[in-house]
Design an enzyme around this catalytic site. Structure first.
Site, PDB file in Angstrom:
ATOM      1  CB  SER A   1      -0.906   0.012   1.234  1.00 16.60           C
ATOM      2  OG  SER A   1      -1.539   1.281   1.382  1.00 16.60           O
TER       3      SER A   1
ATOM      4  CE1 TYR B   1      -4.140  -1.963   4.935  1.00 14.20           C
ATOM      5  CE2 TYR B   1      -3.394   0.257   4.439  1.00 14.20           C
ATOM      6  CZ  TYR B   1      -3.811  -0.987   4.014  1.00 14.20           C
ATOM      7  OH  TYR B   1      -3.888  -1.266   2.665  1.00 14.20           O
TER       8      TYR B   1
END
Length: 248
Positions: free
Chosen positions: A130, A143
């Site tokens: 990501s 995250y």
């Protein structure tokens, strides 16, 4: 033959469709594989249930694939989970779960798959990370940390596997039109302006291309990086975020 995790929806499903369209045999795995009958008429796809956090199950599935379906030449790890929460409100259970899937899950499957690839001295591994791994983000401590760890793990893996002719690369999407992304939209079906234009309150960068990605955009990059056309590319992280991280 191509093995894909997190294959039942979003980016993973588009990767499945891309490889099926190219004529490849695909093993598509996920924790839940029900309601995927639209692909059941193809003899080139095999849906297998697999939880990437369960090492015993991962080994069993990889053994089954290699013995009954074929050699895994390409592995694409899409499986991942997302939760936005301030660090002070993040429970140890939430932290642990995010890392179990996003980081340890990648370790579990790449270790099992690369062991097979090493004996054949060929293979390509793509890990979906990501762009959150590059910049600190409000509400994304767990995250972003899990994805940063995953990106660096993949680069280390690439270095160790290079002597066997195995390439490992990372594709890091930004905001993409998936169910995971829509968790941030507070029920809206329209992309919030704060995502496209940025949000000073949360130190969020905008998207210079003024649009979010479609899952197909990410699948195309994965397909290229895993292919022989990218045969001299390894240990790289390609960010697909419309310029949101300013090329860093």
């Amino acid at each position: 033959m191509v093995l894909i995790t997190g294959a039942s929806k979003g980016i993973g499903l588009k990767v499945v469709e891309k490889y099926l369209a190219s004529g490849e045999t695909v093993v598509a795995t996920d924790r839940e594989i029900e309601n995927l009958n639209k692909y059941s008429d193809s003899h080139r796809i095999h849906w297998l249930k697999m939880d990437v956090t369960n090492r015993t199950e991962v080994k069993r599935v990889i053994d089954k694939v290699e013995s009954e379906i074929g050699e895994i030449n390409i592995f694409v790890n899409v499986a991942g989970i997302f939760k936005s929460c301030p660090v002070e409100d993040t429970t140890i259970e939430e932290w642990t779960k995010i890392f179990e899937v996003n980081t340890t899950g990648v370790f579990n499957v790449t270790q099992a798959v690369s062991d097979r690839m090493k004996s054949r001295k060929k293979g390509s591994i793509i890990v979906v990370s990501s762009n959150a791994s590059k910049y600190p983000r409000v509400g994304m401590g767990a995250y972003a940390a899990s994805k940063a760890a995953t990106s660096m793990y993949t680069k280390c893996l690439a270095l160790e596997l290079s002597e066997y002719g195995i390439r490992c690369n990372i594709v890091s999407p930004g905001s993409t039109n998936t169910d995971m992304q829509k968790q941030l939209w507070n029920g809206s079906k329209i992309v919030p302006k704060s995502i496209l234009n940025g949000d000073l309150k949360t130190y969020r960068l905008g998207i210079p291309l003024h649009k979010i990605a479609e899952p197909e955009d990410i699948a195309e990059v994965i397909f290229f990086l895993a292919s022989d056309k990218a045969g001299h590319i390894t240990m790289e992280e390609v960010t697909v975020d419309g310029g949101a991280t300013m090329g860093v």
